[in-house]
Design an enzyme around this catalytic site. Structure first.
Site, short mmCIF file in Angstrom:
data_model
loop_
_atom_site.label_atom_id
_atom_site.label_comp_id
_atom_site.label_asym_id
_atom_site.label_seq_id
_atom_site.Cartn_x
_atom_site.Cartn_y
_atom_site.Cartn_z
N HIS A 49 -6.99 -2.30 -10.58
CA HIS A 49 -7.28 -1.76 -9.61
C HIS A 49 -8.87 -1.47 -9.97
O HIS A 49 -9.12 -1.12 -10.19
CB HIS A 49 -6.35 -1.35 -9.47
CG HIS A 49 -6.46 -0.54 -7.97
ND1 HIS A 49 -6.93 0.77 -7.91
CD2 HIS A 49 -6.18 -0.54 -7.06
CE1 HIS A 49 -7.37 0.51 -6.65
NE2 HIS A 49 -6.15 0.12 -5.87
N HIS B 278 0.57 -1.02 0.19
CA HIS B 278 0.09 0.33 -0.42
C HIS B 278 0.72 1.49 0.04
O HIS B 278 0.08 2.09 0.28
CB HIS B 278 -0.58 0.00 1.22
CG HIS B 278 -2.32 0.91 0.94
ND1 HIS B 278 -2.72 2.44 1.22
CD2 HIS B 278 -2.85 0.50 0.36
CE1 HIS B 278 -4.14 2.51 0.67
NE2 HIS B 278 -4.23 1.54 -0.22
#
Length: 378
Positions: A281, A181
């Protein structure tokens, strides 16, 4: 046929839908969700109304070029997310006008279904074993989880705990991707990637922020685990240096951030020439996922698809809340079927959307801090 109206809807939990209506009554829906920045994207779409009301909605490439190049300033998350939502809605409208799915207009199918993965564990990952078991019972064979919560340059939490959490998911028979992340700075990223390497992960995602490409190249030379990046890259020009570097094995363009279906098809074709896979994504809503499935249908190097069903952000509304045909986004045995309906193949319940948008969301991601009070990456 001319564009008569462009509308936007801030719908929970954190999405921005775009509705385009032509003067003959044909409608198209898209998704311009940019998490935490819906107001800015909505402003960019307001400027696009000035350019495209009255334009022929079938001229998708020309509209894309004008939207990207015609305003002098270009690129970046806000402008490209606005363009993405517009582009998706145009493909949906054109498909409905001609009675064809977008993938049919883009060359036809190369597959009938695509493998899907779901999230477990939340932002600060915990209770992995039970969450993994629940996903397995839903039919998923692959999941993604965050590696850590906030993490400093040198003061590491117990990195062995990350390994144990991954093993807990693998013990349920699941393939695992681990999302760093962008929280993990280079000194810790090297250590964590090496610890995870023996586990045979699907990929490590954003092990280092994409704004540090030289560090990503260094990391790629240290581990054999596939490296995935791309959710914070917004055009083929952003992806170009990463593909040329050889440091990336999987790219993850977001079809609601990176210029829509038109641009992401071009990004995927660039990646194919470098033998790089595509795993779009998509922790977002149904229209974003519908656009992803149109890409998967006609793109050989798409390998797996993220979906937000039950993701920890969906507190009041979930992936299927605004779908009139939820079956098209319901996974079966770990796969999502390619939609056969026109446009994006997603039927939106417009009454529910309009009602939910009366109370516009103001979603913001949390701000994390280290023990010393300094700001941490979320």
């Amino acid at each position: 046929m001319k564009i008569a109206r462009i509308e936007t809807f801030h719908v929970p939990p954190r999405w921005l839908f775009v509705r385009i209506e032509a003067d003959n009554g044909t409608i198209g829906w898209g998704e311009a969700s940019l998490e935490g920045h819906a107001e800015a994207v909505d402003g960019a779409l307001d400027a696009m109304r000035d350019r495209f009301i009255g334009a022929d909605p079938r001229k998708i490439e020309d509209i894309w070029q004008v939207a990207y190049r015609g305003g002098f300033y270009r690129g970046g998350p806000v402008l490209m997310s606005a363009l993405a939502g517009l582009d998706q809605a145009l493909w949906d409208l054109k498909g409905r006008h001609y009675g064809l799915p977008a993938w049919e207009m883009l060359g036809g199918k190369v597959r009938d279904k695509v493998r899907a993965y779901a999230w477990i564990g939340g932002d600060r990952p915990d209770d992995i074993a039970n969450a993994a078991k629940a996903r397995r019972q839903q039919g998923f064979t692959a999941i993604k989880m965050n590696a850590t919560s906030e993490i400093d340059y040198l003061t590491a939490p117990k990195l062995d705990d990350v390994v144990e959490r991954v093993r807990a998911a693998q013990n349920e028979g699941l393939d695992v991707g681990v999302d760093f992340h962008g929280r993990v700075h280079r000194p810790m990223a090297k250590q964590l990637a090496k610890l995870l390497e023996p586990l045979g992960l699907l990929f490590i995602e954003e092990p280092i922020l994409s704004e540090n490409p030289e560090a990503l190249s260094q990391l790629a030379g240290l581990v054999s685990t596939p490296i995935a990046v791309g959710e914070r890259l917004y055009s083929r020009w952003d992806f170009k240096p990463f593909l040329a570097s050889g440091a990336v094995d999987i790219i993850q363009p977001d079809l609601s951030h990176a210029g829509g279906l038109t641009e992401c098809r071009k990004i995927a074709a660039m990646a194919e020439s470098y033998d790089v896979a595509v795993a779009p994504h998509c922790p977002l809503g149904p229209l974003a996922l519908g656009a992803c499935l149109q890409l998967a249908a006609c793109t050989p190097n798409v390998i797996i698809q993220e979906m937000s069903l039950g993701i920890h952000y969906n507190e009041t509304h979930d992936l299927l809340s605004f779908c009139a045909n939820p079956d098209v986004l319901t996974p079966e045995e770990g796969f999502l079927a390619i939609p056969e309906g026109p446009g994006l193949g997603i039927e939106i319940d417009e009454i529910k959307v309009r009602e939910a948008a009366k109370n516009r969301h103001r979603w913001r991601n949390p701000i994390w801090r280290h023990a010393d009070g300094s700001v941490a990456e979320w």
